[in-house]
Design a protein around this motif. Structure first.
Motif, PDB file in Angstrom:
ATOM      1  N   PHE A   1       6.350 -19.126  83.159  1.00  0.00           N
ATOM      2  CA  PHE A   1       6.770 -19.048  84.565  1.00  0.00           C
ATOM      3  C   PHE A   1       7.102 -20.441  85.093  1.00  0.00           C
ATOM      4  O   PHE A   1       8.089 -20.646  85.804  1.00  0.00           O
ATOM      5  CB  PHE A   1       5.655 -18.439  85.428  1.00  0.00           C
ATOM      6  CG  PHE A   1       5.735 -16.952  85.581  1.00  0.00           C
ATOM      7  CD1 PHE A   1       6.849 -16.345  86.117  1.00  0.00           C
ATOM      8  CD2 PHE A   1       4.666 -16.142  85.208  1.00  0.00           C
ATOM      9  CE1 PHE A   1       6.918 -14.965  86.275  1.00  0.00           C
ATOM     10  CE2 PHE A   1       4.720 -14.765  85.355  1.00  0.00           C
ATOM     11  CZ  PHE A   1       5.845 -14.171  85.882  1.00  0.00           C
TER      12      PHE A   1
ATOM     13  N   GLN B   1      10.678 -21.656  86.695  1.00  0.00           N
ATOM     14  CA  GLN B   1      10.812 -22.069  88.091  1.00  0.00           C
ATOM     15  C   GLN B   1      11.148 -23.549  88.237  1.00  0.00           C
ATOM     16  O   GLN B   1      11.899 -23.938  89.125  1.00  0.00           O
ATOM     17  CB  GLN B   1       9.512 -21.761  88.842  1.00  0.00           C
ATOM     18  CG  GLN B   1       9.596 -21.993  90.340  1.00  0.00           C
ATOM     19  CD  GLN B   1       8.444 -21.330  91.073  1.00  0.00           C
ATOM     20  OE1 GLN B   1       8.057 -20.212  90.784  1.00  0.00           O
ATOM     21  NE2 GLN B   1       7.887 -22.039  92.034  1.00  0.00           N
TER      22      GLN B   1
ATOM     23  N   ILE C   1       8.824 -18.563  96.810  1.00  0.00           N
ATOM     24  CA  ILE C   1       9.090 -17.823  95.569  1.00  0.00           C
ATOM     25  C   ILE C   1       7.830 -17.105  95.097  1.00  0.00           C
ATOM     26  O   ILE C   1       7.875 -15.931  94.725  1.00  0.00           O
ATOM     27  CB  ILE C   1       9.607 -18.774  94.470  1.00  0.00           C
ATOM     28  CG1 ILE C   1      10.961 -19.365  94.859  1.00  0.00           C
ATOM     29  CG2 ILE C   1       9.738 -18.029  93.143  1.00  0.00           C
ATOM     30  CD1 ILE C   1      11.451 -20.450  93.916  1.00  0.00           C
ATOM     31  N   ILE C   2       6.703 -17.814  95.120  1.00  0.00           N
ATOM     32  CA  ILE C   2       5.442 -17.222  94.677  1.00  0.00           C
ATOM     33  C   ILE C   2       5.060 -16.044  95.564  1.00  0.00           C
ATOM     34  O   ILE C   2       4.599 -15.000  95.088  1.00  0.00           O
ATOM     35  CB  ILE C   2       4.311 -18.267  94.675  1.00  0.00           C
ATOM     36  CG1 ILE C   2       4.694 -19.464  93.791  1.00  0.00           C
ATOM     37  CG2 ILE C   2       3.008 -17.652  94.187  1.00  0.00           C
ATOM     38  CD1 ILE C   2       4.950 -19.109  92.355  1.00  0.00           C
TER      39      ILE C   2
ATOM     40  N   TYR D   1       7.138 -13.100  94.597  1.00  0.00           N
ATOM     41  CA  TYR D   1       6.617 -12.558  93.340  1.00  0.00           C
ATOM     42  C   TYR D   1       5.444 -11.608  93.603  1.00  0.00           C
ATOM     43  O   TYR D   1       5.374 -10.506  93.058  1.00  0.00           O
ATOM     44  CB  TYR D   1       6.095 -13.685  92.442  1.00  0.00           C
ATOM     45  CG  TYR D   1       7.126 -14.379  91.580  1.00  0.00           C
ATOM     46  CD1 TYR D   1       8.207 -13.691  91.036  1.00  0.00           C
ATOM     47  CD2 TYR D   1       6.984 -15.732  91.290  1.00  0.00           C
ATOM     48  CE1 TYR D   1       9.128 -14.344  90.233  1.00  0.00           C
ATOM     49  CE2 TYR D   1       7.903 -16.390  90.488  1.00  0.00           C
ATOM     50  CZ  TYR D   1       8.975 -15.693  89.956  1.00  0.00           C
ATOM     51  OH  TYR D   1       9.881 -16.342  89.163  1.00  0.00           O
TER      52      TYR D   1
ATOM     53  N   ALA E   1       5.843  -8.088  91.982  1.00  0.00           N
ATOM     54  CA  ALA E   1       5.556  -8.231  90.552  1.00  0.00           C
ATOM     55  C   ALA E   1       4.512  -7.246  90.019  1.00  0.00           C
ATOM     56  O   ALA E   1       4.730  -6.631  88.965  1.00  0.00           O
ATOM     57  CB  ALA E   1       5.145  -9.668  90.239  1.00  0.00           C
TER      58      ALA E   1
ATOM     59  N   TYR F   1       5.406  -4.568  87.170  1.00  0.00           N
ATOM     60  CA  TYR F   1       4.738  -4.627  85.867  1.00  0.00           C
ATOM     61  C   TYR F   1       4.217  -3.254  85.451  1.00  0.00           C
ATOM     62  O   TYR F   1       4.399  -2.821  84.307  1.00  0.00           O
ATOM     63  CB  TYR F   1       3.586  -5.632  85.895  1.00  0.00           C
ATOM     64  CG  TYR F   1       2.764  -5.573  84.628  1.00  0.00           C
ATOM     65  CD1 TYR F   1       3.223  -6.203  83.470  1.00  0.00           C
ATOM     66  CD2 TYR F   1       1.585  -4.843  84.567  1.00  0.00           C
ATOM     67  CE1 TYR F   1       2.502  -6.108  82.291  1.00  0.00           C
ATOM     68  CE2 TYR F   1       0.863  -4.750  83.390  1.00  0.00           C
ATOM     69  CZ  TYR F   1       1.323  -5.385  82.250  1.00  0.00           C
ATOM     70  OH  TYR F   1       0.631  -5.281  81.080  1.00  0.00           O
TER      71      TYR F   1
ATOM     72  N   ALA G   1      13.208 -15.571  92.978  1.00  0.00           N
ATOM     73  CA  ALA G   1      12.164 -14.634  92.545  1.00  0.00           C
ATOM     74  C   ALA G   1      12.740 -13.455  91.778  1.00  0.00           C
ATOM     75  O   ALA G   1      12.007 -12.765  91.057  1.00  0.00           O
ATOM     76  CB  ALA G   1      11.377 -14.132  93.751  1.00  0.00           C
TER      77      ALA G   1
ATOM     78  N   ALA H   1      13.089 -14.458  85.052  1.00  0.00           N
ATOM     79  CA  ALA H   1      11.741 -14.474  85.646  1.00  0.00           C
ATOM     80  C   ALA H   1      11.133 -13.076  85.647  1.00  0.00           C
ATOM     81  O   ALA H   1       9.942 -12.901  85.369  1.00  0.00           O
ATOM     82  CB  ALA H   1      11.806 -15.016  87.075  1.00  0.00           C
ATOM     83  N   ILE H   2      11.942 -12.066  85.944  1.00  0.00           N
ATOM     84  CA  ILE H   2      11.436 -10.692  85.954  1.00  0.00           C
ATOM     85  C   ILE H   2      11.015 -10.264  84.551  1.00  0.00           C
ATOM     86  O   ILE H   2      10.016  -9.556  84.370  1.00  0.00           O
ATOM     87  CB  ILE H   2      12.505  -9.731  86.517  1.00  0.00           C
ATOM     88  CG1 ILE H   2      12.716 -10.020  88.021  1.00  0.00           C
ATOM     89  CG2 ILE H   2      12.095  -8.270  86.321  1.00  0.00           C
ATOM     90  CD1 ILE H   2      13.782  -9.181  88.676  1.00  0.00           C
TER      91      ILE H   2
ATOM     92  N   ILE I   1       7.553 -11.109  83.883  1.00  0.00           N
ATOM     93  CA  ILE I   1       6.621 -10.135  84.451  1.00  0.00           C
ATOM     94  C   ILE I   1       6.355  -9.033  83.425  1.00  0.00           C
ATOM     95  O   ILE I   1       5.213  -8.633  83.189  1.00  0.00           O
ATOM     96  CB  ILE I   1       7.195  -9.537  85.752  1.00  0.00           C
ATOM     97  CG1 ILE I   1       7.320 -10.618  86.835  1.00  0.00           C
ATOM     98  CG2 ILE I   1       6.322  -8.380  86.243  1.00  0.00           C
ATOM     99  CD1 ILE I   1       8.060 -10.163  88.078  1.00  0.00           C
TER     100      ILE I   1
ATOM    101  N   LEU J   1       0.248 -15.981  88.306  1.00  0.00           N
ATOM    102  CA  LEU J   1       0.955 -16.230  89.567  1.00  0.00           C
ATOM    103  C   LEU J   1       0.070 -16.979  90.559  1.00  0.00           C
ATOM    104  O   LEU J   1       0.562 -17.818  91.328  1.00  0.00           O
ATOM    105  CB  LEU J   1       1.423 -14.900  90.163  1.00  0.00           C
ATOM    106  CG  LEU J   1       2.530 -14.178  89.389  1.00  0.00           C
ATOM    107  CD1 LEU J   1       2.849 -12.836  90.048  1.00  0.00           C
ATOM    108  CD2 LEU J   1       3.788 -15.046  89.318  1.00  0.00           C
TER     109      LEU J   1
END
Length: 503
Positions: free
Chosen positions: A58, A62, A92-93, A96, A100, A104, A255, A260-261, A264, A277
């Protein structure tokens, strides 16, 4: 004794990190010979990443080469207004954490490999899936171009120009393709871990060396006050609107990066994902904040640089500090390797995700539905290499600064966010409204960007997002129908089941 941080030493450092990356790919392939046997193994590392590896992958996604090289250069050019980089990484976090965990759980149950998989399952619309795939591929291609340019700028700056820009790009592209082909996502994640450690140590040592040899923030502030007072104050009026624009574009757009996904999806379990995260929440201060300070301190170290020269400011500062003593020389070697490895690790994850969308969402879903996973992976690899070749020709003469390239891709990518985030929660989402909103939003963003048209100071991507949301929400309210068998209901069932198991 003066230690030259360029020439032969720079080449040796490049070779050293290049060899390590190749070895990671070879070892990963030997230890996991089934890596090419399935899409999940190759593109998601078998969904088995623990907290540490997931955190660093991650982190690498980022905080790419744009963060260290591009953002410090932008801080040098615009001054304290660039402090916005810290809160938008925090944003961004937060985004997520909104989607996220649910994403997931759904990916685990339905074996989702790419973000388009989710959209196809949610909306059951070929139009939505293809449009989303196109917008994601555009953003990923743009992101990859940014990294190729960052590689060249980083190598040229950190070796004092001894290794030419183009040579640095070609060398690391070859390294990246080879180890990515060998180990897939596992190779990417393990190189992320290596570069993360080197990058964090190197950046903090660069900050310490800059303060010792060039003075701290008070000295830089005095210089800015005297020679560039416009860069000293915080934004007001239009500047605040610009900050808000960036918070929306970066916080939401970054995000939903497809790469990035996919991270996850690669988590070992939901608890691992949440812990990773949570740890990432500290990184905006420890990375973006430190990089911002370095850019400000560069005022006194290298005053009056042009825009093009400022793109190499981190390399210039690292080279100057490395000449002071052996401790900083070693630390700057780590920084050099960390920056280059960070850029390459980000580039390879982007290329991997690009290939996954081509292989599974385009080729496997619409062109050859009967293709084996091995065949799909091969097609994705070949197309990925062809795309890299095209982008290499573009990167040979960069079209703009890293910062400008970064903003451009988010203007388009953020248009996919409503379909992913709202679609994950809202039963009533209407497929045709989602498609029209996404299409019109992307066209508006592209047209406004091309025309440099920013009514009320609002960025083109944000205008596109506003129109996108209006069409999506109003159309869904008018035409959407709640369904007891919706994806939302499915997600809640999965969540309740997981909660019961933990209980």
């Amino acid at each position: 004794m003066e230690l030259a941080f360029s020439g032969t030493s720079g080449i040796l450092i490049m070779l050293f990190y290049g060899v390590i990356m190749l070895l990671i790919g070879v070892v990963t392939f030997i230890r996991n010979k089934k890596v090419h046997s399935s899409l999940e193994e190759y593109y998601l590392g078998g969904r088995g990443f623990g907290t540490l590896v997931l955190f660093f992958t991650f982190f690498a996604t980022q905080y790419s080469g744009n963060t260290v090289i591009g953002y410090s250069a932008e801080a040098y050019r615009v001054g304290y207004a660039n402090l916005v980089t810290v809160p938008f990484f925090i944003m961004i976090i937060l985004v997520y954490l909104v989607f996220a965990p649910r994403m997931y759980r759904l990916s685990k149950k339905h074996k989702i490999v790419t973000p388009v998989d989710f959209l196809d399952m949610k909306f059951k619309s070929k139009a939505v899936s293809i449009l989303a795939a196109i917008l994601m591929l555009y953003a990923l291609g743009n992101f990859l171009l940014e990294q190729l340019i960052a590689i060249g700028q980083g190598v040229a700056g950190l070796t004092g120009g001894t290794v030419p820009y183009q040579a640095g790009v070609v060398f690391f592209i070859i390294i990246m393709i080879v180890y990515g082909w060998l180990g897939g996502m596992r190779s990417v994640a393990y190189t992320d871990t290596m570069q993360g450690v080197a990058l964090l140590v190197g950046v903090f040592m660069l900050l310490i060396g800059t303060i010792i040899y060039f003075g701290g923030l008070p000295a830089a502030g005095d210089y800015i006050r005297t020679y560039s007072p416009e860069n000293l104050g915080v934004p007001e009026g239009g500047g605040l609107v610009r900050w808000t624009n960036f918070l929306i574009l970066v916080g939401i757009g970054a995000a939903v990066y497809p790469n990035a996904i996919q991270r996850i999806f690669a988590a070992k379990n939901e608890r691992t994902l949440k812990r990773s995260l949570t740890q990432m929440a500290w990184m905006p201060f420890l990375t973006a904040g430190v990089v911002f300070v370095i850019g400000i301190l560069a005022y006194t170290a290298f005053p009056d640089l042009s825009v093009e020269e400022s793109e190499q400011i981190v390399g210039m500062m690292a080279s100057a500090i490395a000449n002071q003593n052996i401790i900083f020389y070693i630390a700057m070697i780590m920084l050099f390797g960390g920056i280059i490895a960070a850029i390459v690790s980000t580039a390879d994850s982007v290329l991997l995700t690009f290939s996954s969308i081509i292989s599974k969402d385009i080729y496997g879903r619409y062109i050859n539905k009967s293709a084996t996973d091995n065949r799909k992976i091969l097609v994705g690899k070949v197309i990925g290499v062809l795309v890299v070749g095209f982008l290499l020709m573009v990167a040979w003469n960069p079209p703009g600064t890293l910062y400008q390239i970064f903003v451009l891709k988010l203007e388009i990518l953020v248009q996919v966010a409503p379909a992913i985030i709202i679609g994950l929660y809202w039963e009533r989402s209407h497929a045709k409204s989602v498609f029209v909103g996404m299409l019109i939003g992307a066209l508006v963003a592209a047209a406004f960007t091309f025309l440099s048209f920013t009514p009320l100071g609002i960025f083109s991507g944000v205008w596109g997002l506003i129109i996108n949301l209006i069409i999506y929400i109003s159309g869904s309210l008018l035409f959407g129908k709640a369904s007891s068998e919706s994806v939302e209901t499915d997600i809640l069932k999965v969540g309740n089941s997981a909660h019961s198991v933990r209980g």
